[in-house]
Scaffold this motif. Structure first.
Motif, PDB file in Angstrom:
ATOM      1  N   TYR A 175     -15.724  -8.687 -23.251  1.00 11.43           N
ATOM      2  CA  TYR A 175     -17.187  -8.648 -23.218  1.00 11.43           C
ATOM      3  C   TYR A 175     -17.715  -9.260 -24.499  1.00 11.43           C
ATOM      4  O   TYR A 175     -17.453  -8.758 -25.603  1.00 11.43           O
ATOM      5  N   VAL A 176     -18.468 -10.342 -24.372  1.00 10.43           N
ATOM      6  CA  VAL A 176     -18.979 -11.068 -25.532  1.00 10.43           C
ATOM      7  C   VAL A 176     -20.359 -10.532 -25.900  1.00 10.43           C
ATOM      8  O   VAL A 176     -21.332 -10.733 -25.163  1.00 10.43           O
ATOM      9  N   ASN A 177     -20.449  -9.837 -27.026  1.00  9.78           N
ATOM     10  CA  ASN A 177     -21.730  -9.282 -27.483  1.00  9.78           C
ATOM     11  C   ASN A 177     -22.530 -10.382 -28.188  1.00  9.78           C
ATOM     12  O   ASN A 177     -22.613 -10.439 -29.415  1.00  9.78           O
ATOM     13  N   ASP A 178     -23.142 -11.243 -27.375  1.00 13.72           N
ATOM     14  CA  ASP A 178     -23.843 -12.402 -27.929  1.00 13.72           C
ATOM     15  C   ASP A 178     -25.357 -12.309 -27.766  1.00 13.72           C
ATOM     16  O   ASP A 178     -26.058 -13.319 -27.760  1.00 13.72           O
ATOM     17  N   ALA A 179     -25.859 -11.080 -27.641  1.00 10.03           N
ATOM     18  CA  ALA A 179     -27.305 -10.915 -27.461  1.00 10.03           C
ATOM     19  C   ALA A 179     -27.951 -10.110 -28.583  1.00 10.03           C
ATOM     20  O   ALA A 179     -29.157  -9.877 -28.552  1.00 10.03           O
ATOM     21  N   GLY A 180     -27.183  -9.714 -29.560  1.00  7.78           N
ATOM     22  CA  GLY A 180     -27.720  -8.855 -30.613  1.00  7.78           C
ATOM     23  C   GLY A 180     -28.073  -9.608 -31.881  1.00  7.78           C
ATOM     24  O   GLY A 180     -27.896 -10.828 -31.995  1.00  7.78           O
ATOM     25  N   SER A 181     -28.542  -8.855 -32.864  1.00 10.69           N
ATOM     26  CA  SER A 181     -28.968  -9.461 -34.130  1.00 10.69           C
ATOM     27  C   SER A 181     -27.803 -10.079 -34.898  1.00 10.69           C
ATOM     28  O   SER A 181     -27.991 -10.981 -35.713  1.00 10.69           O
ATOM     29  N   GLN A 182     -26.560  -9.601 -34.613  1.00  8.55           N
ATOM     30  CA  GLN A 182     -25.416 -10.123 -35.357  1.00  8.55           C
ATOM     31  C   GLN A 182     -25.180 -11.602 -35.075  1.00  8.55           C
ATOM     32  O   GLN A 182     -24.695 -12.342 -35.933  1.00  8.55           O
ATOM     33  N   VAL A 183     -25.549 -12.085 -33.868  1.00 12.81           N
ATOM     34  CA  VAL A 183     -25.341 -13.505 -33.591  1.00 12.81           C
ATOM     35  C   VAL A 183     -26.433 -14.357 -34.238  1.00 12.81           C
ATOM     36  O   VAL A 183     -26.212 -15.535 -34.537  1.00 12.81           O
ATOM     37  N   ASP A 184     -27.607 -13.772 -34.461  1.00 10.24           N
ATOM     38  CA  ASP A 184     -28.615 -14.490 -35.247  1.00 10.24           C
ATOM     39  C   ASP A 184     -28.143 -14.629 -36.694  1.00 10.24           C
ATOM     40  O   ASP A 184     -28.329 -15.688 -37.323  1.00 10.24           O
ATOM     41  N   VAL A 267     -11.315 -13.164 -17.951  1.00 13.00           N
ATOM     42  CA  VAL A 267     -12.774 -13.280 -17.883  1.00 13.00           C
ATOM     43  C   VAL A 267     -13.374 -13.028 -19.258  1.00 13.00           C
ATOM     44  O   VAL A 267     -12.977 -12.081 -19.950  1.00 13.00           O
ATOM     45  N   PHE A 268     -14.319 -13.879 -19.651  1.00 14.57           N
ATOM     46  CA  PHE A 268     -15.160 -13.637 -20.818  1.00 14.57           C
ATOM     47  C   PHE A 268     -16.588 -13.476 -20.295  1.00 14.57           C
ATOM     48  O   PHE A 268     -17.183 -14.438 -19.811  1.00 14.57           O
ATOM     49  N   SER A 269     -17.122 -12.257 -20.375  1.00 15.98           N
ATOM     50  CA  SER A 269     -18.464 -11.986 -19.858  1.00 15.98           C
ATOM     51  C   SER A 269     -19.469 -11.968 -21.001  1.00 15.98           C
ATOM     52  O   SER A 269     -19.251 -11.299 -22.009  1.00 15.98           O
ATOM     53  N   SER A 270     -20.583 -12.650 -20.812  1.00 17.94           N
ATOM     54  CA  SER A 270     -21.602 -12.780 -21.845  1.00 17.94           C
ATOM     55  C   SER A 270     -22.702 -11.745 -21.671  1.00 17.94           C
ATOM     56  O   SER A 270     -23.291 -11.618 -20.587  1.00 17.94           O
ATOM     57  N   GLU A 271     -22.994 -11.011 -22.741  1.00 19.72           N
ATOM     58  CA  GLU A 271     -24.110 -10.067 -22.715  1.00 19.72           C
ATOM     59  C   GLU A 271     -25.432 -10.813 -22.553  1.00 19.72           C
ATOM     60  O   GLU A 271     -26.330 -10.365 -21.827  1.00 19.72           O
ATOM     61  N   LEU A 274     -25.816 -11.733 -19.011  1.00 16.36           N
ATOM     62  CA  LEU A 274     -26.096 -10.518 -18.240  1.00 16.36           C
ATOM     63  C   LEU A 274     -27.586 -10.195 -18.295  1.00 16.36           C
ATOM     64  O   LEU A 274     -28.210  -9.902 -17.268  1.00 16.36           O
ATOM     65  N   GLN A 275     -28.161 -10.265 -19.496  1.00 15.61           N
ATOM     66  CA  GLN A 275     -29.577  -9.953 -19.651  1.00 15.61           C
ATOM     67  C   GLN A 275     -30.445 -11.029 -19.012  1.00 15.61           C
ATOM     68  O   GLN A 275     -31.466 -10.727 -18.377  1.00 15.61           O
ATOM     69  N   ALA A 276     -30.038 -12.292 -19.154  1.00 13.15           N
ATOM     70  CA  ALA A 276     -30.813 -13.379 -18.552  1.00 13.15           C
ATOM     71  C   ALA A 276     -30.846 -13.263 -17.034  1.00 13.15           C
ATOM     72  O   ALA A 276     -31.832 -13.653 -16.389  1.00 13.15           O
ATOM     73  N   ALA A 277     -29.774 -12.701 -16.454  1.00 17.10           N
ATOM     74  CA  ALA A 277     -29.709 -12.523 -15.001  1.00 17.10           C
ATOM     75  C   ALA A 277     -30.473 -11.290 -14.534  1.00 17.10           C
ATOM     76  O   ALA A 277     -30.533 -11.014 -13.336  1.00 17.10           O
ATOM     77  N   GLY A 278     -31.034 -10.525 -15.471  1.00 15.15           N
ATOM     78  CA  GLY A 278     -31.830  -9.362 -15.107  1.00 15.15           C
ATOM     79  C   GLY A 278     -31.037  -8.144 -14.678  1.00 15.15           C
ATOM     80  O   GLY A 278     -31.584  -7.215 -14.068  1.00 15.15           O
ATOM     81  N   LYS A 279     -29.744  -8.112 -15.011  1.00 16.68           N
ATOM     82  CA  LYS A 279     -28.901  -6.989 -14.576  1.00 16.68           C
ATOM     83  C   LYS A 279     -29.338  -5.647 -15.165  1.00 16.68           C
ATOM     84  O   LYS A 279     -29.357  -4.633 -14.457  1.00 16.68           O
ATOM     85  N   PRO A 280     -29.682  -5.570 -16.468  1.00 17.93           N
ATOM     86  CA  PRO A 280     -30.128  -4.273 -16.994  1.00 17.93           C
ATOM     87  C   PRO A 280     -31.401  -3.781 -16.295  1.00 17.93           C
ATOM     88  O   PRO A 280     -31.546  -2.581 -16.038  1.00 17.93           O
ATOM     89  N   TYR A 339     -28.049  -1.031 -26.920  1.00 13.74           N
ATOM     90  CA  TYR A 339     -26.656  -1.369 -26.586  1.00 13.74           C
ATOM     91  C   TYR A 339     -26.233  -0.574 -25.355  1.00 13.74           C
ATOM     92  O   TYR A 339     -25.567  -1.106 -24.454  1.00 13.74           O
ATOM     93  N   PHE A 340     -26.651   0.682 -25.288  1.00 10.90           N
ATOM     94  CA  PHE A 340     -26.294   1.533 -24.151  1.00 10.90           C
ATOM     95  C   PHE A 340     -26.913   0.999 -22.861  1.00 10.90           C
ATOM     96  O   PHE A 340     -26.263   0.958 -21.813  1.00 10.90           O
ATOM     97  N   GLY A 341     -28.182   0.560 -22.927  1.00 13.80           N
ATOM     98  CA  GLY A 341     -28.846   0.050 -21.734  1.00 13.80           C
ATOM     99  C   GLY A 341     -28.160  -1.177 -21.177  1.00 13.80           C
ATOM    100  O   GLY A 341     -27.962  -1.314 -19.961  1.00 13.80           O
ATOM    101  N   ALA A 342     -27.771  -2.104 -22.075  1.00 10.24           N
ATOM    102  CA  ALA A 342     -27.055  -3.300 -21.623  1.00 10.24           C
ATOM    103  C   ALA A 342     -25.652  -2.956 -21.137  1.00 10.24           C
ATOM    104  O   ALA A 342     -25.155  -3.518 -20.154  1.00 10.24           O
ATOM    105  N   ASP A 343     -25.041  -1.991 -21.817  1.00 11.43           N
ATOM    106  CA  ASP A 343     -23.654  -1.645 -21.502  1.00 11.43           C
ATOM    107  C   ASP A 343     -23.529  -1.015 -20.126  1.00 11.43           C
ATOM    108  O   ASP A 343     -22.576  -1.287 -19.392  1.00 11.43           O
ATOM    109  N   LEU A 344     -24.476  -0.170 -19.761  1.00 12.25           N
ATOM    110  CA  LEU A 344     -24.358   0.464 -18.446  1.00 12.25           C
ATOM    111  C   LEU A 344     -24.523  -0.577 -17.336  1.00 12.25           C
ATOM    112  O   LEU A 344     -23.854  -0.510 -16.299  1.00 12.25           O
TER     113      LEU A 344
END
Length: 585
Positions: A175-184, A267-271, A274-280, A339-344
């Motif tokens: 799981y690639v955590n690429d949506a948080g402040s750490q990637v900025d 599989v490498f899944s992008s956070e 995931l968010q862009a697809a509206g999954k959360p 993080y919890f909202g995206a993770d679920l």
């Protein structure tokens, strides 16, 4: 269903069937009620090997249904077992356990089964084709792998191989955590190195950016590709571009580092994807429909009052319904996902393609296990497809050298890189050592001890056993002696003890797979290696116990056959753990 079938039955499975047949015969005779449930009947080695080869609790489990006491039922079971030529003795112990000693012919047949099955010896249909998604490593894509990631990476990869060996279909996921402040922060750090590559003097790396030298080539590649057009423009113009480039570069670096350990994900899944697809948002909507998310205000943090804390209404998951100590927000006050909202939502997505989920997490995430399990249970059960979900927590590894903590790596800027460790001691040492403790136990990795040539170093001890076997086979070949089962009846009690030890492998595989604990295989291999070394050492004092007897070709060939099959079992176990079975040391 598993595509692999094994008509050759291993000894523990065979005797479980024999006991089952005895119980069926007792049903026909009226000594047991028809259809008596046998799910809790076990046939396994007794805890104390002096009690026999196998034990069963059948009489203890079924006596109540038979309306008799366990010892009386055990007497009837023993009577039928003793009629089997493969059972030498069957005795009642304690309140009704039955201990059996099997015939030498049974163990010789098992040795032949090892040879017939070869690399398939120990494989199981336990998984029955069930698809298991194992997510492991999932380190933030902000730098090279370090030893903090190593243990979870090895545990996850070994578990994946173990479950495949036991008949499961496995998806290895990252799981690639690429949506948080750490990637900025990563993008800003890469931009700094980009400016450096264009000739700017950047000086000391500013506080809050990543200082490691691993970003130097990233900056150089960006400068070569983009030229100087992003050198002096506002951040909002270059940040998305540099973020995408930097994350891709870090994922390439991470894949290369994992490859050093022989690890490759499916599989490498992008956070971010995931968010862009509206999954959360989809997950939140479903949870709201089922009254599992509501808008509420969290309790004030401990020590805070209304004067220094502003209450904010947030969407909260009802995790207290599932044993959590408070309900948990799935979005922040600015509308971004926690993080919890995206993770679920991510776990809900994984569950679409799997029958079971396993996460390998660092022990520092222990506090989130209960709530994410609750959310996954709510989402999957509500969707009409309950998913088994397990989280394995892995403790950090303390790196030591001569009893002193190891200093940081210059390349990383803040940690010891995985690549540096593998380069120094080798992949096999790293992998096997990571599996010599339960993952939840603390571990020290001492550079001196893990390469020590002694019994106290498990990876050396196991590999040395395999190398010793190959050395013996080479010596036999030099004397025109080949392994052969033509005269295995010449093998005596001490040789058959080795067979008994190796024959535990199939049941260890199944037990380890059921418990999701690949370290059990490492423990087993260490014990098997110890048994082999003990037999070998016996020949130092007793020439008649050596594998090669100068004037007895038949016995020598039989013992070489035994040695070759012990080697096969060691190879099978090491292959699951991702460790090479070396032939020379």
């Amino acid at each position: 269903m598993s595509t692999t079938t094994h008509p050759i039955r291993t000894i523990h499975a065979t005797f479980a069937e024999k006991v089952d047949a005895v119980l069926s015969a007792l049903e026909l005779e009226g000594a047991l009620p028809p259809g008596s449930p046998r799910g809790n009947v076990a046939v396994e080695p007794p805890r104390d090997a002096s009690h026999g080869d196998l034990a069963t609790n059948a009489a203890m489990v079924l006596a109540k249904q038979a309306r008799t006491n366990p010892r009386d039922l055990a007497t009837k079971i023993v009577e039928k077992l003793l009629a089997d030529p493969d059972v030498d003795t069957a005795e009642i112990a304690g309140p009704g356990f039955i201990n059996m000693r099997l015939s030498p012919a049974s163990w010789r047949a098992e040795l032949a089964a090892m040879a017939a099955l070869g690399a398939d010896y120990g494989k199981s249909t336990l998984g029955d084709g069930v698809t298991v998604n194992i997510e492991y490593v999932s380190a933030n894509p902000t730098g090279p792998m370090h030893m903090g990631h190593c243990r979870g990476a090895v545990v996850g990869d070994a578990l994946a191989s173990l479950l495949e060996f036991a008949g499961h279909k496995v998806i290895r996921e990252y799981y690639v955590n690429d949506a948080g402040s750490q990637v900025d922060t990563l993008a800003r750090s890469a931009h700094l190195r980009y400016r450096e590559a264009l000739g700017d003097t950047i000086g000391a790396i500013p506080e809050g950016l990543y200082p490691g030298d691993y970003l130097v080539p990233v900056g150089e590649a960006l400068a070569k590709e983009l030229g100087d057009r992003f050198k002096a423009v506002p951040e909002e113009e270059w940040l998305p571009i540099f973020r995408a480039h930097a994350v891709d570069a870090m994922l390439d670096l991470i894949r290369d580092d994992l490859a050093l350990l022989g690890i490759k994900h499916d599989v490498f899944s992008s956070e971010a994807a995931l968010q862009a697809a509206g999954k959360p948002a989809e997950a939140e909507a479903w949870l709201r429909q089922h009254d599992l998310v509501y808008d509420g205000i969290l309790e004030a943090p401990k020590g805070k009052t209304l004067d220094d804390w502003e209450p904010v209404e947030l969407p909260l998951f009802r995790s207290t319904r599932f044993g959590d100590d408070q309900d948990r927000p799935i979005r922040k006050s600015d509308g971004k996902w926690t993080y919890f909202g995206a993770d679920l939502a991510y776990h809900f997505q994984k569950a679409e393609n799997a029958d079971a989920l396993i996460d390998i997490w660092g022990a520092d995430h222990a506090g989130t296990v209960k709530r994410i399990k609750a959310a996954v249970a709510a989402l999957t059960e509500g969707a009409g497809r309950a998913i088994a979900f397990d989280v394995k927590l892995v403790q950090m590894v303390q790196l030591m050298r001569a009893g002193e903590p190891v200093k940081m790596s210059k390349r990383s800027g803040s940690f010891v890189t995985l690549a540096d460790v593998v380069d120094e001691v080798g992949k096999d040492v790293v992998r096997f050592t990571m599996l010599t403790r339960k993952p939840e136990a603390q571990m020290e990795f001492d550079f001196a001890k893990v390469v020590e040539a002694s019994k106290d170093n498990p990876v050396f001890y196991v590999q040395y056993a395999h190398a010793r076997i190959h050395s013996t086979l080479r010596k036999g070949a030099a004397e025109n002696l080949a392994p052969s089962d033509a005269h295995i009846e010449l093998l005596g009690a001490e040789e058959l003890e080795l067979v008994k030890q190796a024959a535990q492998f199939p049941r260890i595989v199944e037990a380890a797979a059921l418990a999701r604990e690949p370290h059990r295989l490492a423990f087993f291999l260490y014990e098997l290696a110890g048994a082999f070394h003990a037999y070998w050492n016996m020949g130092n004092d007793r020439p008649d116990k050596r594998f090669i007897i100068a004037d007895n070709a038949d016995l020598s060939s039989a013992r070489l056959f035994l040695a070759s099959q012990i080697g096969q079992v060691i190879r099978n176990g090491l292959a699951i753990l991702g460790v090479e079975a070396v032939e020379e040391m």
